[in-house]
Design an enzyme around this catalytic site. Structure first.
Site, PDB file in Angstrom:
ATOM      1  CD  GLU A  62      -3.436  -6.081   3.077  1.00 43.55           C
ATOM      2  OE1 GLU A  62      -4.299  -5.330   3.642  1.00 43.55           O
ATOM      3  OE2 GLU A  62      -2.259  -5.931   3.094  1.00 43.55           O
ATOM      4  CD  GLU A 119      -3.256  -1.268   1.910  1.00 34.07           C
ATOM      5  OE1 GLU A 119      -3.167  -0.274   2.981  1.00 34.07           O
ATOM      6  OE2 GLU A 119      -3.975  -2.091   1.985  1.00 34.07           O
TER       7      GLU A 119
HETATM    8  O1  AHR Z   1      -5.141  -6.019   6.825  1.00 34.73           O
HETATM    9  C1  AHR Z   1      -5.101  -4.806   7.710  1.00 34.73           C
HETATM   10  C2  AHR Z   1      -4.383  -3.722   6.864  1.00 34.73           C
HETATM   11  O2  AHR Z   1      -5.166  -3.206   5.913  1.00 34.73           O
HETATM   12  C3  AHR Z   1      -3.088  -3.901   6.333  1.00 34.73           C
HETATM   13  O3  AHR Z   1      -1.968  -3.785   7.070  1.00 34.73           O
HETATM   14  C4  AHR Z   1      -3.072  -2.966   5.208  1.00 34.73           C
HETATM   15  O4  AHR Z   1      -2.269  -3.261   4.048  1.00 34.73           O
HETATM   16  C5  AHR Z   1      -4.391  -2.743   4.775  1.00 34.73           C
HETATM   17  O5  AHR Z   1      -4.708  -1.487   4.823  1.00 34.73           O
END
Ligand code: AHR
Length: 504
Positions: free
Chosen positions: A306, A173
């Site tokens: 994710e 991110e």
């Molecule tokens: O999964 C929780 C968080 O969500 C992670 O650390 C981040 O990459 C995302 O914003």
């Protein structure tokens, strides 16, 4: 009646087993407590790793496991997590509550865990506060079979054999917690990092760049993707180029106030959340279309490393903990059906996160462990791994929910795959209240009425049902063997169904 037609000879592509991947982060009780309890714990463990969690995960055949983050990755220095545990530094987890990380769980422990559960390791390197040198050294430490100082250090720390880590993420991110870097600048970082993260051991490096923020209010920012690939320059996508990337990773969470709480939601909030989950397909289409502009021969795979539900309860100061109901199971099944539909482009996905955090498969409470409805979906869907995805045509009414805004979701979604002359079909019934009669048809295949059909179903009396430490089996799948008959199947309300039938 809903019609589900499987076009058995219309192949979408091979379903990469990595679509059924997972993600763990140093966050709340995911790694510490959920996975790592230490060798001296009264909780049964293997070299400090919980035996109950290992056994449960092995069963769902986790293909790949991403670590150490998440946001944590861009402030993690791998050298803190090797060597004598007593001598490892106590570091501050600046992303998740300024908690102290003992670094007891480091590279060796992660690889040990991957081997024990049968998953390929996927390591995300630190771009935010790290350097190409640090990333390059981590690859050498893990993968070099020769006699370098870093390989000797790995051996001294207990691993004679290289770890052969194939999957490497280049930061996380970067548009946010990874450093708020604009896409063109990030592309330059990726080219630098990728150039030096060499294939030390010949295991075939697969490098993954971070992609756009799927939860951007303007949907996925097409500009972000285009600017990134422009910054990468076309030649860096060609084979043999050191700075090339193999994968590009989108993040999209099913979240928002409209979805209510984890177990306390109205029927309208139920539909709101399912609609938000279904939006994943729109994100995939947007990103893959933008990728096609710079990568028309589709060499770069789409990774979604994710995704999952993020309910109102899950806040940073609570370690992003939440319960997991039958509604979450539907969210998982909807996503997996979508990923299979895009198996020609989606090469890996990682649900967030495996234990105790967000849409967890497993929850733990000291020595107790429970399997969530989401776990059961992964168990039911594992037969799709490495099979060939084929087209499914679903003709189904929309379920309409009137609230502040009118929400419509299709009543049924499905995905199908074929392997060794067996068809495997997974279906959701998204109606919270109504069962659904489905007429199945396998186009191009003759199925006689007596043909045996194996059916596994995850259902419950209420979409809010969930497993607790006191009652861990409230939601669990049931299996039965039936015959094809007229190909009519009844899907209970808010349920997930898997059907296996031999084609010959
Ligand atoms: O999964 C929780 C968080 O969500 C992670 O650390 C981040 O990459 C995302 O914003």
């Amino acid at each position: 009646m809903t019609q589900v037609k499987v076009v058995v000879d219309e192949v979408i592509g091979q379903i990469n087993r990595n679509i059924f991947g997972h993600f763990i982060e140093h966050l709340g009780r995911c790694v510490y407590e959920g996975i790592w309890v230490g060798p001296d714990s009264k909780i049964p463990n293997t070299r400090g790793l919980r035996n109950d969690v290992i056994a449960a995960l092995r069963k769902v055949k986790p293909s790949v496991l991403r670590w150490p983050g998440g946001c944590f990755a861009d402030d993690y220095h791998w050298r803190d997590g090797i060597g004598d545990p007593a001598a490892r530094p106590r570091t501050v987890n600046i992303n998740w509550g300024y908690s102290i990380d003992t670094n007891a769980f480091g590279t060796h422990e992660f690889i040990d865990f991957c081997r024990l559960i049968g998953a390929e390791p996927y390591i995300c390197v630190n771009v935010g506060t790290g350097t190409p040198q640090e990333a390059r050294d981590w690859v050498e430490y893990c993968n070099f079979p020769g006699d370098s100082s870093l390989a000797r250090l790995r051996k001294a720390n207990g691993s004679e054999e290289p770890f052969n880590v194939k999957y490497w993420g280049i930061g996380n991110e970067l548009w946010g917690c990874g450093g708020s870097i604009p896409p063109r600048d990030y592309a330059i970082e990726v080219r630098r990092f990728a150039s030096f993260m060499r294939d030390f051991g010949g295991c075939g490096m697969y490098k993954i760049a971070c992609g756009p923020r799927g939860n951007d209010p303007c949907l996925v920012r097409r500009d972000w993707v285009l600017e990134f690939f422009e910054g990468m320059q076309t030649q860096t996508l060609s084979d043999g180029c050191r700075s090339r990337v193999d994968g590009f990773a989108l993040h999209y969470y099913t979240r928002g106030a409209g979805g209510g709480g984890d177990v306390d939601f109205t029927d309208h909030e139920y539909y709101w959340l399912l609609d938000a989950a279904l939006a994943m397909e729109c994100r995939i289409k947007q990103v893959r279309t933008a990728m096609d502009v710079y990568d028309p021969s589709r060499k770069v795979g789409l990774v979604i490393d994710e995704w999952g539900t993020w309910h109102l309860q899950a806040k940073g100061d609570t370690g992003l903990e939440q319960q997991n109901t039958m509604r979450d199971a539907l969210v998982a099944a909807l996503h997996l059906n979508i990923f299979i539909k895009h198996a020609d482009k989606v090469v890996m996905t990682n649900i967030a996160q495996t234990v105790n955090v967000l849409q967890a498969l497993i929850l733990t409470q000291e020595e107790k462990m429970l399997l969530t409805p989401t776990y059961h979906v992964y168990d039911m869907y594992k037969q799709h791994q490495d099979s060939t995805a084929v087209r499914v045509l679903v003709d189904t009414p929309n379920v309409v929910s009137e609230g502040d805004e009118c929400i419509e979701v299709p009543q049924v979604t499905g995905a199908a795959s074929v392997r060794d002359d067996e068809l495997f079909l997974t279906l959701t019934n998204n109606s919270i209240s109504d069962e659904c009669e489905v007429q199945l048809e396998l186009l191009g295949v003759d199925i006689d009425a007596a043909r045996e059909v194996k059916i596994e179903q995850l259902k419950s009396g209420d979409a809010r049902d969930h497993n607790t430490f006191e009652n861990p089996d409230i939601v669990r799948p049931e299996s039965r063997v039936s015959s094809w008959g007229k190909g009519v199947l009844t899907l209970p309300p808010h349920s997930v169904t898997a059907i296996a039938v031999r084609l010959k």
